[in-house]
Design a protein around this motif. Structure first.
Motif, short mmCIF file in Angstrom:
data_model
loop_
_atom_site.label_atom_id
_atom_site.label_comp_id
_atom_site.label_asym_id
_atom_site.label_seq_id
_atom_site.Cartn_x
_atom_site.Cartn_y
_atom_site.Cartn_z
N PRO A 93 2.26 37.51 61.38
CA PRO A 93 1.76 36.56 61.75
C PRO A 93 2.59 35.20 61.58
N ASP A 94 3.61 35.31 60.61
CA ASP A 94 4.86 34.62 61.46
C ASP A 94 5.49 34.21 61.79
N GLY A 95 5.45 36.19 62.60
CA GLY A 95 6.77 36.39 63.78
C GLY A 95 7.59 36.48 63.08
N ARG A 96 7.91 37.02 61.95
CA ARG A 96 9.17 37.69 60.94
C ARG A 96 8.25 38.95 61.26
N GLY A 97 9.65 39.89 60.90
CA GLY A 97 9.19 41.66 61.35
C GLY A 97 9.26 42.50 60.18
N TRP A 98 8.45 41.48 59.22
CA TRP A 98 7.98 41.94 57.56
C TRP A 98 7.26 40.57 57.10
N SER A 99 6.59 41.39 56.12
CA SER A 99 5.70 40.77 55.11
C SER A 99 5.31 41.34 53.56
N THR A 100 5.47 39.83 52.99
CA THR A 100 5.73 40.12 51.21
C THR A 100 4.06 40.07 50.88
N LEU A 101 3.33 41.37 49.84
CA LEU A 101 2.44 41.26 49.86
C LEU A 101 1.83 40.81 48.03
N PRO A 102 1.16 40.21 47.88
CA PRO A 102 0.78 39.10 46.83
C PRO A 102 1.77 39.48 45.46
N ASP A 103 1.95 41.08 45.71
CA ASP A 103 2.91 42.44 44.37
C ASP A 103 3.97 42.57 44.20
N GLY A 104 4.33 41.44 45.58
CA GLY A 104 5.85 41.18 45.52
C GLY A 104 6.25 42.13 46.82
N THR A 105 5.78 43.58 46.78
CA THR A 105 6.11 44.25 47.85
C THR A 105 6.25 44.09 49.29
N LEU A 106 7.36 44.35 50.06
CA LEU A 106 8.08 44.08 51.62
C LEU A 106 7.11 44.99 52.24
N VAL A 107 6.25 45.13 52.61
CA VAL A 107 5.85 46.09 53.82
C VAL A 107 6.44 45.02 56.23
N GLU A 108 6.55 46.50 56.57
CA GLU A 108 6.77 46.44 57.71
C GLU A 108 6.15 47.06 58.88
N VAL A 109 5.57 47.02 59.45
CA VAL A 109 4.21 47.78 60.34
C VAL A 109 5.69 48.31 61.97
N GLU A 110 4.76 49.49 62.45
CA GLU A 110 5.74 49.88 63.68
C GLU A 110 4.94 50.36 64.53
N GLU A 111 5.65 50.90 65.09
CA GLU A 111 4.99 51.58 66.39
C GLU A 111 4.45 53.26 65.90
N HIS A 112 3.50 54.00 66.39
CA HIS A 112 3.59 54.65 66.26
C HIS A 112 4.25 55.91 66.95
N ILE A 113 4.61 57.36 66.67
CA ILE A 113 5.53 57.36 67.64
C ILE A 113 5.02 59.06 67.71
N ASP A 114 4.65 59.69 69.04
CA ASP A 114 4.47 61.01 68.61
C ASP A 114 5.03 61.84 68.81
N TRP A 115 5.26 63.11 68.07
CA TRP A 115 6.20 64.21 67.89
C TRP A 115 5.44 65.52 67.47
N ASP A 116 6.76 66.35 67.81
CA ASP A 116 6.08 67.69 67.43
C ASP A 116 7.01 68.78 66.93
N THR A 117 8.44 68.49 66.93
CA THR A 117 9.42 69.24 65.94
C THR A 117 10.14 68.57 65.70
N PRO A 118 10.88 68.82 64.79
CA PRO A 118 12.21 68.09 63.55
C PRO A 118 13.72 68.67 64.10
N MET A 119 14.69 67.94 64.19
CA MET A 119 16.18 68.16 64.37
C MET A 119 16.13 69.46 62.93
N ARG A 120 16.14 70.86 63.80
CA ARG A 120 16.80 71.23 62.45
C ARG A 120 17.43 72.92 63.06
N THR A 121 17.40 72.74 64.38
CA THR A 121 17.64 74.18 64.92
C THR A 121 19.34 73.60 65.80
N PHE A 122 19.82 74.66 66.14
CA PHE A 122 21.45 74.06 67.06
C PHE A 122 20.73 73.32 68.64
#
Length: 346
Positions: A93-122
């Motif tokens: 809400p303050d325009g920054r790309g992250w927020s600090t939770l009450p316990d001090g943890t830094l959190v960011e929220v981003e778009e979710h990307i759908d995918w099916d295969t990780p990069m492991r093969t040639f």
């Protein structure tokens, strides 16, 4: 990155309470379901909504300061400007790309990307290395006020710290008093010292820049045959760019059927390096190409000299066992260095 490091804070524990804190901090709708996506360094939670949409909340360990998170988000912005599929941050809400939770943890929220295969093969690495060149082009456009260091326990050890770091790791293995670990200590120390001697004359004409730091597996993902996302910039840091190529190639060579590496793997690596070169706005220098096989063979150093001196005993022993399984692949590269160097020459 240094060899002497303070203990690393634990991964943030996923919980309903964490979800509620993130929802409140970002003024998000309450999800109908949430899922822990895992993550080595951050805690990644997917929030699912009734309309089929989703977002990902990323909770960072205590060692990640806001300045580092800002550098990570700037790197992602640069990648998107080069039309790479990197999820965009959802501002607090303050325009920054992250927020600090009450316990001090830094959190960011981003778009979710759908995918099916990780990069492991040639086949997927071939597409991935073209994207890696574009990513490096993008990251070279960033001007940082201070150097961006890799986080503790990144899969990287600065070449200038290898000999000293591996000596410390070897000393720790010998202190366990087990012949198998003492022999491993001798082998890895001899191996890394041999590489350091050969590498010294090739330190010139290298490109040092910001790199992703973990460009492999489910950090580079596909939907069908198309690149769907470049994710998780948590190991972002400044280093010679060939270190990034070497790490990704190293993980590929550790895949079943690829080790010990033979002529097929040598030619595959040559093809991937050429793909990177053809896709980059800044071609690899002759010195970079000549040094790359040595950087590949040096990869056990970040375990032996980076992790072993720093981890608690149980973790250090587990990594030593992993090192024992991986070292023969690195030794095979060094033993056949002439072949590798010739294959990667322009």
């Amino acid at each position: 990155m240094t060899v002497d490091r303070a203990p690393v804070p634990p991964r943030v524990v996923p919980s309903a309470g964490l979800v509620e804190s993130v929802v409140a901090a970002f003024s998000l709708p309450r999800p109908v379901h949430w899922l822990d996506l895992g993550g080595l360094w951050t805690t990644n939670l997917r929030f699912d909504y009734a309309d089929g949409s989703a977002v990902v909340a990323r909770a960072h360990r205590g060692l990640t300061p806001p300045e580092r998170l800002l550098a990570i988000q700037s790197a992602k912005d640069a990648a998107r400007r080069f039309r790479l599929p990197v999820p965009a941050a959802i501002p607090a809400p303050d325009g920054r790309g992250w927020s600090t939770l009450p316990d001090g943890t830094l959190v960011e929220v981003e778009e979710h990307i759908d995918w099916d295969t990780p990069m492991r093969t040639f086949a997927f690495l071939h597409k991935g290395f073209a994207a890696l060149a574009r990513l490096h082009d993008a990251l070279r456009t960033l001007q940082t006020a201070t150097p961006v260091a890799s986080p503790p326990h990144a899969t990287y050890l600065d070449p200038g710290q290898v000999v000293d770091g591996v000596c410390r790791g070897a000393s720790r293995m010998r202190a366990w008093g087990e012949p198998r670990f003492s022999a491993l200590a001798d082998d890895v120390q001899r191996h890394c010292e041999a590489i350091a001697d050969k590498e010294e004359r090739l330190r010139h004409d290298q490109v040092r820049q910001l790199v992703h730091g973990d460009f492999w597996d489910d950090n580079v993902v596909f939907r069908g045959l198309q690149l769907a996302g470049v994710l998780d910039f948590d190991f972002l840091g400044e280093r010679d760019r060939i270190e990034e190529l070497a790490l990704t190639l190293w993980f590929y060579l550790l895949e079943p059927g690829n080790n010990p590496p033979g002529d097929v793997q040598v030619q595959q690596v040559r093809g991937l390096v050429n793909t990177y070169d053809q896709s980059s706005a800044l071609s690899l220098s002759d010195a970079e190409r000549e040094r790359l096989p040595l950087a590949l063979a040096r990869q056990p150093a970040w375990i032996a000299g980076g992790w072993l001196p720093a981890l608690a005993d149980a973790g250090a022993r587990a990594q030593a066992a992993d090192l024992a399984a991986r070292l023969p692949t690195a030794e095979a590269i060094l033993d056949d260095l002439t072949t590798w160097t010739s294959a990667l020459a322009r």
